[in-house]
Design an enzyme around this catalytic site. Structure first.
Site, mmCIF file in Angstrom:
data_model
loop_
_atom_site.group_PDB
_atom_site.id
_atom_site.type_symbol
_atom_site.label_atom_id
_atom_site.label_comp_id
_atom_site.label_asym_id
_atom_site.label_seq_id
_atom_site.Cartn_x
_atom_site.Cartn_y
_atom_site.Cartn_z
ATOM 1 N N ASP A 112 21.663 44.166 58.306
ATOM 2 C CA ASP A 112 21.608 45.097 57.185
ATOM 3 C C ASP A 112 21.263 46.546 57.534
ATOM 4 O O ASP A 112 21.835 47.454 56.960
ATOM 5 C CB ASP A 112 20.577 44.582 56.171
ATOM 6 C CG ASP A 112 20.718 45.248 54.816
ATOM 7 O OD1 ASP A 112 21.854 45.389 54.328
ATOM 8 O OD2 ASP A 112 19.686 45.620 54.229
ATOM 9 N N LYS B 192 13.607 48.010 51.147
ATOM 10 C CA LYS B 192 14.460 49.175 50.994
ATOM 11 C C LYS B 192 13.650 50.468 50.978
ATOM 12 O O LYS B 192 14.173 51.534 51.321
ATOM 13 C CB LYS B 192 15.292 49.050 49.717
ATOM 14 C CG LYS B 192 16.338 47.940 49.796
ATOM 15 C CD LYS B 192 17.273 48.116 51.001
ATOM 16 C CE LYS B 192 18.396 47.099 50.996
ATOM 17 N NZ LYS B 192 19.257 47.207 52.216
ATOM 18 N N ARG C 184 18.253 35.118 46.818
ATOM 19 C CA ARG C 184 18.133 35.654 48.179
ATOM 20 C C ARG C 184 17.297 34.754 49.076
ATOM 21 O O ARG C 184 16.426 34.003 48.614
ATOM 22 C CB ARG C 184 17.456 37.024 48.136
ATOM 23 C CG ARG C 184 18.253 38.116 47.443
ATOM 24 C CD ARG C 184 19.185 38.802 48.415
ATOM 25 N NE ARG C 184 19.869 39.943 47.814
ATOM 26 C CZ ARG C 184 20.548 40.828 48.511
ATOM 27 N NH1 ARG C 184 20.627 40.716 49.827
ATOM 28 N NH2 ARG C 184 21.160 41.830 47.902
ATOM 29 N N HIS D 200 23.364 51.772 56.832
ATOM 30 C CA HIS D 200 23.312 50.538 56.059
ATOM 31 C C HIS D 200 24.481 49.673 56.515
ATOM 32 O O HIS D 200 25.573 49.724 55.955
ATOM 33 C CB HIS D 200 23.408 50.848 54.571
ATOM 34 C CG HIS D 200 23.228 49.652 53.698
ATOM 35 N ND1 HIS D 200 23.916 49.481 52.530
ATOM 36 C CD2 HIS D 200 22.435 48.559 53.830
ATOM 37 C CE1 HIS D 200 23.551 48.343 51.958
ATOM 38 N NE2 HIS D 200 22.664 47.764 52.743
ATOM 39 N N ARG E 105 16.455 45.352 42.527
ATOM 40 C CA ARG E 105 15.828 46.664 42.624
ATOM 41 C C ARG E 105 15.954 47.427 41.309
ATOM 42 O O ARG E 105 16.816 47.149 40.496
ATOM 43 C CB ARG E 105 16.458 47.475 43.758
ATOM 44 C CG ARG E 105 16.150 46.958 45.150
ATOM 45 C CD ARG E 105 16.733 47.875 46.215
ATOM 46 N NE ARG E 105 18.185 48.007 46.072
ATOM 47 C CZ ARG E 105 18.790 49.067 45.563
ATOM 48 N NH1 ARG E 105 18.070 50.111 45.138
ATOM 49 N NH2 ARG E 105 20.111 49.117 45.462
ATOM 50 N N SER F 95 27.728 45.096 48.481
ATOM 51 C CA SER F 95 27.464 43.703 48.150
ATOM 52 C C SER F 95 28.742 42.974 47.771
ATOM 53 O O SER F 95 29.565 43.484 47.007
ATOM 54 C CB SER F 95 26.466 43.643 46.986
ATOM 55 O OG SER F 95 26.194 42.321 46.634
ATOM 56 N N LYS G 22 29.739 41.467 54.434
ATOM 57 C CA LYS G 22 29.058 42.107 55.569
ATOM 58 C C LYS G 22 28.168 41.118 56.335
ATOM 59 O O LYS G 22 28.234 41.023 57.569
ATOM 60 C CB LYS G 22 28.233 43.285 55.049
ATOM 61 C CG LYS G 22 27.392 44.020 56.097
ATOM 62 C CD LYS G 22 26.927 45.359 55.556
ATOM 63 C CE LYS G 22 26.040 45.225 54.326
ATOM 64 N NZ LYS G 22 24.668 44.783 54.646
ATOM 65 N N THR G 23 27.336 40.396 55.605
ATOM 66 C CA THR G 23 26.425 39.446 56.253
ATOM 67 C C THR G 23 27.196 38.262 56.819
ATOM 68 O O THR G 23 26.954 37.824 57.948
ATOM 69 C CB THR G 23 25.362 38.962 55.252
ATOM 70 O OG1 THR G 23 24.594 40.085 54.807
ATOM 71 C CG2 THR G 23 24.428 37.952 55.893
#
Length: 529
Positions: free
Chosen positions: A255, A199, A320, A218, A56, A236, A240-241
């Site tokens: 997410d 996003k 990704r 988030h 981003r 990041s 989390k994932t």
């Protein structure tokens, strides 16, 4: 039918070949024909390149400041104001460029699984890759829903191959990502990174949902066999994932979520997972989700075997995978659940100070939510070897629209109302700082998470940390007791104390900008130096 008499004239676009919501196979065919660099891997995923930008561009994100937009938005480096005239120039630039294309792709889908709050979204793009990406990331309508879709609530014009005019007032580069809440539109120029669309929609939901007394977050979320729901917040690299993709629990989403009076619901229809160093052994759910229909961004592959090398970061470390949430075998469809029982804040503490797990008071939960801490080890190219603290309000400052305190107050209110517990889980270093410590092993972290889910960790004895005031469990099933108290893991307790003071000072310094809008109780929940 690809053409089905569908047109975009209502959007001032006159291109005749409009391909609306095709099957993934059509995106594949067109990507191979028209999108150089696109290939199919040995497991059927589509590999694509996002151009010169592989992440981003937050410095190029703008929010249009109009008379209809509240003055008390969180204006500043996150929501950089853009005047309406400049937006019209960028919008016109995007429209004119899209009108030069031979074919365009339209994806009509939903943001938000709860029908009471979902947003009808339309994506207009020229690259098949962008179409397939948003086919995965939006909630896919049925054929009946698509036939009755009508006019969208929000439209994204993705002209990412065409640059912004750097001589236009307010442009800081040839990329510009502009959100207009008055016209309910978004314009993308100069960046082909697909995450800007995802996003961008999240930013829209962050604006709209709090106005309906719904907390946008988030975070990832999953549900156990007893319908117990857990939320995972983390920046990041904190896990989390990985930690939410638990084979023993149903995945609600990885997410973006909302918390309404009825419970939690996912905003998205897919997952967007990092693939750096991905292995089947450590992350089987994500590894096995990479197949036909999955988009792989900027990965390196063997041109003969078409096998992907997930360790190769020569293009970018931000490799990704985008895939429909149904590709996770234990996903919960529809992606909705009840109220959370546990709120888990994940941090990678490279200072080696924070415990593997601690229980938070409501005030501490708000403090750490507003802080949004993790740490990264600095690069060595300039001789810097110490870790760098990173703070991102609400664990996602880049996507907030209202001031962080508003989201924090909503979280506190919902936690109190529904009895949710808050935990701080460190997935970073133990046994010392960056030079001497080692990362807490994933097996122990998973055991900690399991003990939180089962309620066992809520019943054990705790001790108080002197600097951060955290309540640290002295035991946890399947976790070595000697790693739970971080001060005891250091060979030199005095060095630990010095490091703890240093990290506490970084916390306090960061929180200075939030003191004015925070209560005395929340401020008092910070470190004591």
């Amino acid at each position: 039918m690809e053409r089905e008499l569908f047109n975009l004239k209502r959007h001032d676009i006159t291109v005749e070949t409009i391909i609306r919501n095709p099957a993934p196979g059509k995106f594949y065919e067109d990507a191979i024909k028209y999108d150089p660099g696109s290939v199919i891997t040995d497991n059927g995923a589509l590999v694509v390149r996002s151009g010169k930008r592989t992440g981003r561009s937050p410095a190029d994100k703008r929010v249009v400041k109009t008379d209809g937009i509240e003055e008390n938005l969180w204006w500043g480096d996150i929501n950089i104001p853009l005047d309406e005239h400049t937006y019209k120039i960028n919008h016109r630039r995007a429209i004119d460029y899209l009108n030069t294309r031979e074919r365009l792709y339209v994806i009509d889908g939903f943001a938000g699984w709860d029908p009471n709050y979902r947003l009808k979204v339309r994506i207009i793009a020229e690259r098949p890759y962008h179409g397939l990406f948003m086919h995965n990331m939006l909630i896919r309508p049925t054929q009946e829903e698509l036939a009755e879709f009508g006019e969208p609530d929000f439209v994204v014009y993705n002209a990412g191959k065409f640059p912004a005019n750097t001589y236009t007032e307010g442009m800081t580069s040839d990329a510009s990502v502009d959100v207009n809440f008055k016209t309910n539109t978004m314009v993308i120029l100069g960046t082909e990174y697909a995450g800007e669309m995802k996003k961008g929609i999240f930013t829209v939901m962050h604006y709209l949902m709090p106005k309906k007394d719904v907390l946008s977050m988030h975070c990832s979320a999953n549900e156990g066999e007893d319908n117990d729901v857990a939320l995972f917040f983390g920046l990041s690299g904190t896990g989390k994932t990985t930690l939410s993709a638990d084979s023993s629990r149903k995945l609600i989403g990885d997410d973006e979520h909302c918390w309404s009076e009825d419970g939690v619901f996912n905003i998205e229809g897919g997952c967007y997972a990092k693939t750096i160093n991905l292995t089947e052994e450590h992350e089987p759910e994500i590894f096995n989700a990479i197949k036909f229909g999955t988009v792989l961004e900027n990965v390196v592959y063997d041109p003969v075997t078409r096998k992907v090398d997930y360790k190769d970061v020569s293009i970018t470390q931000n490799t990704r995978a985008s895939y429909p949430i149904e590709y996770i075998s234990n996903s919960k469809i529809p992606c909705m659940a009840g109220h959370p029982e546990n709120i888990i804040f994940l941090t990678y503490d490279a200072f080696g100070v924070l415990p593997p797990v601690s229980k938070l008071t409501p005030e501490q939960a708000m403090y750490h939510f507003i802080s949004g801490y993790t740490a990264k080890v600095a690069g060595t190219e300039m001789g810097v070897t110490e870790p760098q603290a990173t703070f991102s309000a609400c664990f996602g400052a880049a996507f907030l629209v209202w001031p962080p305190a508003r989201y924090a107050e909503m979280l506190a209110e919902k936690m109190r109302k529904h009895g949710a517990k808050a935990w701080l889980v460190n997935t970073g270093l133990t046994g010392g700082g960056y030079e001497t410590g080692s990362r807490i092993d994933l097996k122990s972290t998973r055991a900690i998470i399991n003990a939180i889910h089962s309620g066992k960790l809520d019943k054990v004895e705790t001790v108080k940390d002197d600097v951060f005031g955290l309540s640290i469990p002295t035991s946890c099933p399947d976790v070595p007791a000697d790693i739970l108290i971080p001060r005891n893991t250091w060979g030199n307790a005095d060095k630990y104390d010095q490091q703890a003071q240093k990290l506490g000072q970084l916390f306090n310094r960061n929180f200075e900008k939030y003191k004015e809008e925070s209560s005395d109780e929340i401020i008092a929940a910070g470190p004591k130096i």
